[in-house]
Design a protein around this motif. Structure first.
Motif, PDB file in Angstrom:
ATOM      1  N   LEU A 175       0.163   2.165 -37.127  1.00 29.70           N
ATOM      2  CA  LEU A 175      -1.170   1.762 -37.573  1.00 29.70           C
ATOM      3  C   LEU A 175      -2.019   1.437 -36.360  1.00 29.70           C
ATOM      4  O   LEU A 175      -1.515   1.276 -35.258  1.00 29.70           O
ATOM      5  CB  LEU A 175      -1.066   0.508 -38.455  1.00 29.70           C
ATOM      6  N   SER A 176      -3.312   1.302 -36.597  1.00 33.63           N
ATOM      7  CA  SER A 176      -4.165   0.853 -35.506  1.00 33.63           C
ATOM      8  C   SER A 176      -4.028  -0.663 -35.389  1.00 33.63           C
ATOM      9  O   SER A 176      -3.695  -1.350 -36.354  1.00 33.63           O
ATOM     10  CB  SER A 176      -5.628   1.226 -35.761  1.00 33.63           C
ATOM     11  N   GLU A 177      -4.292  -1.160 -34.192  1.00 36.98           N
ATOM     12  CA  GLU A 177      -4.204  -2.599 -33.963  1.00 36.98           C
ATOM     13  C   GLU A 177      -5.213  -3.349 -34.835  1.00 36.98           C
ATOM     14  O   GLU A 177      -4.929  -4.421 -35.347  1.00 36.98           O
ATOM     15  CB  GLU A 177      -4.438  -2.904 -32.493  1.00 36.98           C
ATOM     16  N   ASN A 232       0.409  -8.091 -32.301  1.00 36.08           N
ATOM     17  CA  ASN A 232      -0.332  -7.068 -33.049  1.00 36.08           C
ATOM     18  C   ASN A 232      -0.152  -5.664 -32.462  1.00 36.08           C
ATOM     19  O   ASN A 232       0.080  -4.719 -33.208  1.00 36.08           O
ATOM     20  CB  ASN A 232      -1.814  -7.424 -33.144  1.00 36.08           C
ATOM     21  N   PRO A 233      -0.259  -5.475 -31.130  1.00 35.25           N
ATOM     22  CA  PRO A 233      -0.066  -4.129 -30.587  1.00 35.25           C
ATOM     23  C   PRO A 233       1.348  -3.588 -30.843  1.00 35.25           C
ATOM     24  O   PRO A 233       1.525  -2.405 -31.123  1.00 35.25           O
ATOM     25  CB  PRO A 233      -0.318  -4.300 -29.089  1.00 35.25           C
ATOM     26  N   GLU A 234       2.345  -4.481 -30.767  1.00 34.92           N
ATOM     27  CA  GLU A 234       3.720  -4.036 -31.009  1.00 34.92           C
ATOM     28  C   GLU A 234       3.919  -3.641 -32.474  1.00 34.92           C
ATOM     29  O   GLU A 234       4.578  -2.656 -32.779  1.00 34.92           O
ATOM     30  CB  GLU A 234       4.707  -5.150 -30.634  1.00 34.92           C
ATOM     31  N   PRO A 239       3.788  -3.040 -49.602  1.00 35.80           N
ATOM     32  CA  PRO A 239       4.836  -3.180 -48.594  1.00 35.80           C
ATOM     33  C   PRO A 239       4.299  -3.326 -47.167  1.00 35.80           C
ATOM     34  O   PRO A 239       4.947  -3.905 -46.317  1.00 35.80           O
ATOM     35  CB  PRO A 239       5.651  -1.895 -48.736  1.00 35.80           C
ATOM     36  N   GLN A 240       3.110  -2.799 -46.917  1.00 35.35           N
ATOM     37  CA  GLN A 240       2.565  -2.879 -45.569  1.00 35.35           C
ATOM     38  C   GLN A 240       2.267  -4.330 -45.191  1.00 35.35           C
ATOM     39  O   GLN A 240       2.538  -4.752 -44.068  1.00 35.35           O
ATOM     40  CB  GLN A 240       1.294  -2.036 -45.478  1.00 35.35           C
ATOM     41  N   TYR A 241       1.729  -5.105 -46.123  1.00 40.40           N
ATOM     42  CA  TYR A 241       1.464  -6.510 -45.865  1.00 40.40           C
ATOM     43  C   TYR A 241       2.776  -7.244 -45.562  1.00 40.40           C
ATOM     44  O   TYR A 241       2.836  -8.068 -44.651  1.00 40.40           O
ATOM     45  CB  TYR A 241       0.787  -7.167 -47.076  1.00 40.40           C
ATOM     46  N   GLN A 242       3.812  -6.929 -46.329  1.00 49.26           N
ATOM     47  CA  GLN A 242       5.103  -7.567 -46.130  1.00 49.26           C
ATOM     48  C   GLN A 242       5.692  -7.202 -44.769  1.00 49.26           C
ATOM     49  O   GLN A 242       6.216  -8.064 -44.053  1.00 49.26           O
ATOM     50  CB  GLN A 242       6.083  -7.138 -47.230  1.00 49.26           C
ATOM     51  N   ASN A 259      -6.501  -6.994 -39.266  1.00 47.48           N
ATOM     52  CA  ASN A 259      -7.211  -7.237 -40.527  1.00 47.48           C
ATOM     53  C   ASN A 259      -6.249  -7.558 -41.664  1.00 47.48           C
ATOM     54  O   ASN A 259      -6.502  -8.460 -42.466  1.00 47.48           O
ATOM     55  CB  ASN A 259      -8.079  -6.030 -40.896  1.00 47.48           C
ATOM     56  N   GLN A 260      -5.155  -6.810 -41.752  1.00 44.36           N
ATOM     57  CA  GLN A 260      -4.209  -7.062 -42.836  1.00 44.36           C
ATOM     58  C   GLN A 260      -3.485  -8.392 -42.640  1.00 44.36           C
ATOM     59  O   GLN A 260      -3.201  -9.090 -43.608  1.00 44.36           O
ATOM     60  CB  GLN A 260      -3.220  -5.904 -42.977  1.00 44.36           C
TER      61      GLN A 260
END
Length: 188
Positions: free
Chosen positions: A159-161, A150-152, A135-138, A166-167
């Motif tokens: 999560l970290s930026e 990415n920061p948002e 689910p994280q990738y989605q 990376n994902q």
């Protein structure tokens, strides 16, 4: 302001981090011309001015967190160099994107209703592939498609930026292996 003119950079930096806007203006006046010359040689006058002002705005906004290492000049030129590199990279990518989009548009033409159905079908296929990866990738992909940076995304998902970056990169590799590059180009 005259009382600050003779201060060395180290003292000025301490005063800027103590919210002294007069000293910030003095730093701006000391280095603006040199930064403009540096930027204009690389990206032209209008963009150069914008980038220099952006560097100073970021410096002021981050005045409490920046580690100048007692060398404001090096900090400013490094920050400007990075902004120029970012600008040039975005400019090149934007030109490539527009050229590829024009060539794609000339090859294919869709009715708007038909296009909407195709887009939705394609997105459904993408998320069907991503269900195998978690689910994280989605979630990252959905937020990217909604226009979040990415920061948002990192802030929203806790999560970290770097993890988000990376994902997202892994997601694109997965999707490129499963789908035609031309279709992915339109969505990402």
């Amino acid at each position: 302001m005259r009382r600050f003119k003779k201060l060395i950079n180290e003292k000025l930096l301490l005063l800027v981090s103590d919210n002294q806007d007069e000293t910030f203006y003095l730093i701006y006046e000391r280095y603006k011309a040199a930064l403009l010359i540096f930027a204009i040689k690389r990206v032209g006058e209008q963009v150069g001015e914008d980038l220099v002002h952006d560097v100073f705005i970021r410096m002021w906004n981050n005045r409490y967190a920046i580690d100048y290492q007692n060398d404001i000049k090096a900090y400013l030129f490094t920050a400007l160099r990075r902004r120029i590199i970012d600008y040039l990279a975005k400019e090149d990518n934007a030109k490539d994107y527009l050229e590829n989009l024009k060539s794609y548009a000339s090859e294919f033409s869709f009715d708007q209703a038909d296009e909407h159905i195709r887009v939705q079908t394609f997105r459904d296929a993408i998320f069907a592939v991503l269900r195998r990866y978690g689910p994280q990738y989605q979630a990252i992909l959905r937020l990217r498609l909604q226009g979040y940076s990415n920061p948002e995304i990192a802030a929203q998902l806790g999560l970290s930026e770097k993890t988000v970056r990376n994902q997202y990169s892994s997601t694109l590799k997965i999707l490129r292996s499963k789908f035609s590059s031309i279709f992915l180009f339109l969505f990402f």
